[in-house]
Design an enzyme around this catalytic site. Structure first.
Site, PDB file in Angstrom:
ATOM      1  N   ASP A  60     -25.900  13.272 -56.818  1.00 17.35           N
ATOM      2  CA  ASP A  60     -25.132  13.650 -58.001  1.00 17.35           C
ATOM      3  C   ASP A  60     -26.128  14.066 -59.087  1.00 17.35           C
ATOM      4  OD1 ASP A  60     -23.163  14.130 -59.871  1.00 17.35           O
ATOM      5  OD2 ASP A  60     -22.791  12.012 -60.315  1.00 17.35           O
ATOM      6  N   HIS A 103     -23.452   2.351 -62.443  1.00 13.46           N
ATOM      7  CA  HIS A 103     -23.663   2.416 -61.000  1.00 13.46           C
ATOM      8  C   HIS A 103     -25.084   2.862 -60.716  1.00 13.46           C
ATOM      9  CE1 HIS A 103     -21.809   6.170 -62.534  1.00 13.46           C
ATOM     10  NE2 HIS A 103     -22.776   6.761 -61.852  1.00 13.46           N
ATOM     11  N   GLN A 160     -22.391   6.119 -55.165  1.00 17.98           N
ATOM     12  CA  GLN A 160     -22.577   5.475 -56.472  1.00 17.98           C
ATOM     13  C   GLN A 160     -21.830   4.144 -56.593  1.00 17.98           C
ATOM     14  OE1 GLN A 160     -21.431   9.210 -58.145  1.00 17.98           O
ATOM     15  NE2 GLN A 160     -23.328   9.438 -59.303  1.00 17.98           N
ATOM     16  N   ASP A 208     -23.938   7.159 -69.870  1.00 18.58           N
ATOM     17  CA  ASP A 208     -23.023   7.720 -68.889  1.00 18.58           C
ATOM     18  C   ASP A 208     -21.831   6.785 -68.651  1.00 18.58           C
ATOM     19  OD1 ASP A 208     -22.839   9.796 -66.625  1.00 18.58           O
ATOM     20  OD2 ASP A 208     -22.669   7.920 -65.509  1.00 18.58           O
ATOM     21  N   LEU A 213     -17.773  -0.209 -67.503  1.00 16.43           N
ATOM     22  CA  LEU A 213     -18.525  -1.368 -67.003  1.00 16.43           C
ATOM     23  C   LEU A 213     -17.657  -2.511 -66.470  1.00 16.43           C
ATOM     24  CD1 LEU A 213     -21.512  -1.564 -69.526  1.00 16.43           C
ATOM     25  CD2 LEU A 213     -21.163  -0.057 -67.565  1.00 16.43           C
ATOM     26  N   GLU A 247     -20.613   8.561 -73.541  1.00 16.51           N
ATOM     27  CA  GLU A 247     -19.630   9.351 -72.828  1.00 16.51           C
ATOM     28  C   GLU A 247     -18.416   8.437 -72.679  1.00 16.51           C
ATOM     29  OE1 GLU A 247     -19.079  12.020 -68.814  1.00 16.51           O
ATOM     30  OE2 GLU A 247     -19.829  10.008 -68.583  1.00 16.51           O
TER      31      GLU A 247
HETATM   32  C1  GLC Z   1     -20.810  11.478 -66.011  1.00 19.27           C
HETATM   33  C2  GLC Z   1     -21.866  12.550 -65.913  1.00 19.27           C
HETATM   34  C3  GLC Z   1     -21.635  13.326 -64.648  1.00 19.27           C
HETATM   35  C4  GLC Z   1     -21.793  12.383 -63.485  1.00 19.27           C
HETATM   36  C5  GLC Z   1     -20.846  11.180 -63.611  1.00 19.27           C
HETATM   37  C6  GLC Z   1     -21.217  10.072 -62.676  1.00 19.27           C
HETATM   38  O1  GLC Z   1     -19.540  12.018 -66.152  1.00 19.27           O
HETATM   39  O2  GLC Z   1     -21.851  13.358 -67.055  1.00 19.27           O
HETATM   40  O3  GLC Z   1     -22.494  14.427 -64.537  1.00 19.27           O
HETATM   41  O4  GLC Z   1     -21.505  13.052 -62.284  1.00 19.27           O
HETATM   42  O5  GLC Z   1     -20.875  10.627 -64.906  1.00 19.27           O
HETATM   43  O6  GLC Z   1     -22.392   9.433 -63.082  1.00 19.27           O
END
Ligand code: GLC
Ligand code: CA
Length: 511
Positions: A60, A103, A160, A208, A213, A247
């Site tokens: 990823d 993760h 993940q 991220d 969590l 995010e």
């Molecule tokens: C977030 C990241 C993305 C990633 C995902 C998993 O959304 O911006 O690119 O694939 O998390 O970590």
């Protein structure tokens, strides 16, 4: 209270594999970022968010971390990253790393231990059920991969596995509480990772999936929030200048959980996509498209609520794009992009510019790369100058991480630089204006003055009035400029007692 340096911060997001290849192997790298720091600074960006640059199998694109404390060899060494921090600081710039706390990669040593049948110190580092074949209780899981007779919970892709921060509401014997010893150990392990990089000079983290969590959390994400408040306490005590941007896409929650900034992402129908990506319908109604049936209230209805509710707690971050989103150039013309950026860069909070958006890089239709799928088209190499690989790399073109834009009119920095009408120079002018006018910075007050359909959108930042008219006709807003006159104009404006008139596709700041 967010760190004071954010008041005048403008971020630039760098996807390291696609920015600048310093050693001709076809992949961008950290020495390449260092070589381009002066360019980033010349835009008016004084901070950088660097996407994951850690050791990873790249299923990823690096969001599957195998070693949090080691730079991926394809990007360089830990020493290179420390040099990047020093070189940035030397220029008055800051660097945020990308922290993936929820993760790891399935190849992380913690997971390799965790999946063993024999109990060990990492058995509870991830979330395992009590059956070898079934039972995530609504959470995504993977069966058939582990030695132990258990399935594991994943956060995103199969590669993940979710780290164990416990559960808010415990509903099954295999679910541990959010304050169980194993959950607290995971939290400490992530704080240790943060300390590792903060001690080496990084200025904070983009986090991220920050809300992911604690599982079975309540609607307000109280349990996950308390993890972040704990992290915040560590930062306040030992790294008071460090910042966190989440995010999360829910600033009302994220800023109360201790984040300094939260991205205004396209979730919860918050209207972000109505600005420049409203094409999931028969006609493209993006606000900045000249031909749209536009209504700024589709964005403002939620934005204003979130803004009012979070004032003084931290910042909302508006972004041109990111590595997960189609580039705005996918449907917007250069002229439309100028107006869109003029708006984004004059709003409150801390704005983020995605690399290449400043020159209008295109979204390319490409096959998937490293788990990118439709996101791949926004991750292509930066376009520096006409000629070989558009200046990204000296490698043979078929060895690049991703192909460069093959169009004969592919935009480049070199072609736009010095042309005052170019998108690049418009971005520079806008950011310079933002730094010059204190009212345009993160904390300058915001108020919508005219949001009527069929009228320019007029808003106030402190003592300044701003107006934007994306349409193809001249339009007048019934707003008395009260003696203010044009300070910055794209297109044309006239400001009189009877109202503010903008020429077609124009933007103006009145002072
Ligand atoms: C977030 C990241 C993305 C990633 C995902 C998993 O959304 O911006 O690119 O694939 O998390 O970590
Ligand atoms: Ca390289």
């Amino acid at each position: 209270m967010a760190a004071s340096w954010l008041k005048d911060a403008v971020f630039y997001e760098i996807y390291p594999q696609s920015f600048y290849d310093s050693n001709g192997d076809g992949i961008g790298d950290i020495p390449g970022v260092i070589q381009k720091l002066d360019y980033v600074k010349s835009l008016g960006c004084n901070a950088i968010w660097l996407n994951p640059c850690f050791d990873s199998p790249f299923k990823d694109a690096g969001y599957d971390v195998r070693d949090y404390k080691k730079v991926a060899p394809r990007y360089g060494t830990n020493e290179d990253l420390e040099r990047l921090f020093r070189e940035a600081h030397h220029r008055g710039m800051r660097i945020l790393l990308d922290l993936v706390p929820g993760h790891t990669s399935e190849e992380h040593p913690w997971f390799r231990e965790s999946q063993k049948e024999e109990k060990n110190a990492f058995s509870d580092r991830y979330i395992w059920t009590d059956s070898w074949i079934s039972g995530g209780r609504g959470l995504n899981f993977v069966a058939g991969e582990a030695e132990r007779a258990s399935v594991y919970i994943v956060n995103f892709f199969k590669c993940q596995p979710a780290l164990n921060y416990g559960f808010g509401r415990v509903e099954a014997p295999w679910q541990m509480a959010h304050d169980s010893p194993a959950a607290l150990r995971t939290r400490e392990a992530m704080k240790d990772v943060m300390r590792f990089w903060l001690d080496r000079g990084c200025d904070g983290f983009r986090v991220d999936m920050a809300d992911s969590l604690v599982k079975n959390d309540d609607e307000r994400k109280s349990f996950t929030s308390s993890v972040w408040r704990d992290v915040r306490a560590m930062l306040d005590a030992d790294y008071p200048e460090a910042v966190l941007v989440s995010e999360w896409g829910a600033p009302k929650l994220a800023l109360r959980a201790g984040f300094d900034m939260d991205f205004y992402l396209n979730n919860w129908g918050n209207g972000y996509s109505t600005l420049m990506r409203d094409y999931d319908q028969p006609v493209d109604n993006s606000y900045f498209r000249a031909a749209a049936d536009r209504d700024i209230n589709r964005f403002l209805d939620i934005y204003r609520d979130w803004y009012e509710d979070t004032r003084g707690l931290g910042y909302i971050s508006l972004l041109t794009c990111n590595h997960d989103t189609p580039r705005p150039r996918r449907t917007l013309t250069e002229r439309e992009l100028k107006l869109c950026y003029a708006f984004l860069f004059t709003m409150p909070g801390v704005p983020f510019l995605y690399y290449g958006d400043e020159i209008g890089m295109r979204y390319l239709e490409l096959p998937t790369k490293e788990g990118g799928y439709t996101r791949t088209g926004s991750r292509t190499p930066m376009q520096w100058k006409p000629g070989k690989n558009l200046g990204f790399s000296e490698a043979p073109s078929d060895q690049l991480y991703l192909p460069v834009d093959p169009a004969s009119d592919a935009p480049t920095v070199a072609a736009e630089e010095g042309d005052p009408d170019s998108l690049l120079e418009t971005v520079r002018a806008l950011l310079a204006l933002r730094h010059r006018e204190e009212d345009l910075r993160a904390e300058g007050p915001f108020e919508a003055l005219c949001t009527e359909k069929g009228s320019p959108f007029v808003y106030r930042r402190g003592s300044l009035y701003l107006a934007v008219n994306p349409s193809l006709e001249a339009l007048t807003a019934p707003v008395d400029p009260e003696g203010r006159s044009p300070l910055f104009v794209l297109g044309g404006v006239s400001a009189e007692r009877g109202g503010i008139t903008l020429a077609p596709q124009s933007f103006a700041v009145l002072k």
